[in-house]
Design an enzyme around this catalytic site. Structure first.
Site, PDB file in Angstrom:
ATOM      1  N   LYS A 117       6.225  -6.982   1.204  1.00  0.00           N
ATOM      2  CA  LYS A 117       6.128  -5.610   1.781  1.00  0.00           C
ATOM      3  C   LYS A 117       7.711  -5.100   1.810  1.00  0.00           C
ATOM      4  CE  LYS A 117       2.032  -5.166   4.238  1.00  0.00           C
ATOM      5  NZ  LYS A 117       1.369  -4.916   5.536  1.00  0.00           N
ATOM      6  N   LYS A 200      -7.810  -9.523  -7.230  1.00  0.00           N
ATOM      7  CA  LYS A 200      -8.817  -9.212  -6.298  1.00  0.00           C
ATOM      8  C   LYS A 200      -8.945  -7.817  -6.169  1.00  0.00           C
ATOM      9  CE  LYS A 200      -7.342  -9.320  -1.451  1.00  0.00           C
ATOM     10  NZ  LYS A 200      -6.834  -9.747  -0.394  1.00  0.00           N
ATOM     11  N   LYS A 203      -7.318  -2.078  -1.765  1.00  0.00           N
ATOM     12  CA  LYS A 203      -7.114  -0.855  -1.529  1.00  0.00           C
ATOM     13  C   LYS A 203      -6.062  -0.302  -2.461  1.00  0.00           C
ATOM     14  CE  LYS A 203      -7.711  -1.377   3.555  1.00  0.00           C
ATOM     15  NZ  LYS A 203      -7.240  -0.985   4.745  1.00  0.00           N
TER      16      LYS A 203
END
Ligand code: TRP
Length: 338
Positions: A117, A200, A203
């Site tokens: 992040k 995977k 979003k």
């Protein structure tokens, strides 16, 4: 049943940062719904965690109601479980501060999600992004949680939670229960990206075609499955390495219909990819339609949603405060008279 029930305690949460994907549903939310029978479940909308990335206020508010409505639409029952908003229970922030003093900088620096992040948000590497796992530890430890259903990406945070709990208990006695992960229970499907089936479903994938959102319209879902990436082999068999796209479609079909892999292979073996795609889209639409309908009923009734969250917070607060007081007492902070 109430807090005094002797079912094992489960805690989990999701961030209100936009709609959920089919992957979130098949990998997490659906298992939460099923767990309500056997566990004393606490499901939190972790809005304070979402603040570690800059949020637009109106949008954040919308996402909070949206996620709450989705929890309910998927079958989370606020009578049976405790459903609430993290910011409504002050003990989360309070315990997070206390636990930060029992967490080492080096431990937080090793968190791979922080490193990722920090890369993605280079202009806002705030202290909250760094101490995020401490808040998560507080979420879990406040409720004397036994089991935490988590995906791979949160395993490291749960390990840290356990380390902090063990450290604290070592210094002050058995204040916290040390939680165990609950990974890969039956019926969990790991749904992959429809465009890059080695990843995977997420979003944040670049292409909208890559992910199915829980509230997608049926036509959009059909379109996404029609355009799903497969391969040029032209045979339907289960081979994750050489045919990850086909394997993903088979997994989704199984998860949506409840059939086994063997049944899927029998059903599709002499067919073309087109049929697999269409039937998977249909099965997913059949699964999601009642969720979408229920969601639409709930989302316009914000008064009701807020009432449910308020009631949930009251239930959660009683339990959280018990742990917080134990912590205060054990480290030498006098408890105020009520
Ligand atoms: N960090 C989790 C995620 O992003 C959300 C979360 C916050 C959580 N607190 C939690 C999950 C406690 C399980 C238990 O997915």
């Amino acid at each position: 049943m109430t807090a005094s029930s002797d079912r094992p305690i489960v805690f989990s949460g999701a961030q209100p940062t936009g709609q959920l994907t089919l992957g979130n549903y098949m990998g997490a939310l659906r298992t939460w719904v099923r767990m309500q029978q056997d566990y004393d479940c606490i499901f939190c909308v972790v809005d304070l965690h979402a603040l570690t990335v800059r949020q637009d206020p109106a949008q954040l508010r919308h996402h909070i109601f949206e996620l709450t409505a989705l929890y309910l639409a998927c079958g989370i029952d606020p009578e049976q479980s405790t459903v609430f908003l993290q910011s409504h229970v002050a003990a989360h922030s309070e315990l997070a501060w206390l636990l930060a003093t029992f967490t080492q900088m080096g431990e937080l620096e090793r968190m791979t999600q922080f490193k990722d992040k920090a890369q993605q948000h280079q202009l806002n590497i705030n202290a909250g992004l760094f101490t995020y796992p401490v808040l998560m530890a507080a979420d879990i430890l406040l409720y004397q949680t036994q089991r935490v259903p988590v995906g791979e990406d949160q395993k490291q945070h749960l390990e840290l939670t356990r380390d902090v709990a063990v450290r604290f208990n070592g210094l002050y006695g058995p204040v916290f229960r040390v939680p165990e992960p609950l990974i890969g229970t039956d019926g969990v499907a790991r749904v992959k990206d429809l465009q890059e089936p080695s990843k995977k479903m997420s979003k944040s994938a670049a292409s909208e075609l890559a992910r199915v959102m829980l509230l997608d319209e049926p036509e959009a879902i059909v379109k996404k499955f029609k355009k799903a990436v497969t391969d040029t082999l032209g045979v339907i068999q289960y081979d994750e390495v050489n045919q990850p796209g086909v394997a993903n479609l088979l997994n989704i079909w199984c998860a949506a219909t409840g059939h086994s892999r063997e049944e899927a292979l029998n059903h599709f073996s002499h067919n073309q990819y087109g049929k697999l795609k269409m039937e998977t889209a249909e099965a997913v639409n059949y699964l999601l339609q009642p969720i979408r309908e229920k969601f639409l009923e709930n989302i316009n009734n914000q008064e009701l949603l807020l009432k449910i969250l308020t009631k949930g917070a009251a239930k959660a607060r009683v339990r959280a405060d018990q742990t917080l007081e134990k912590v205060w007492e054990s480290i030498g902070l006098p408890i105020a008279r009520r």
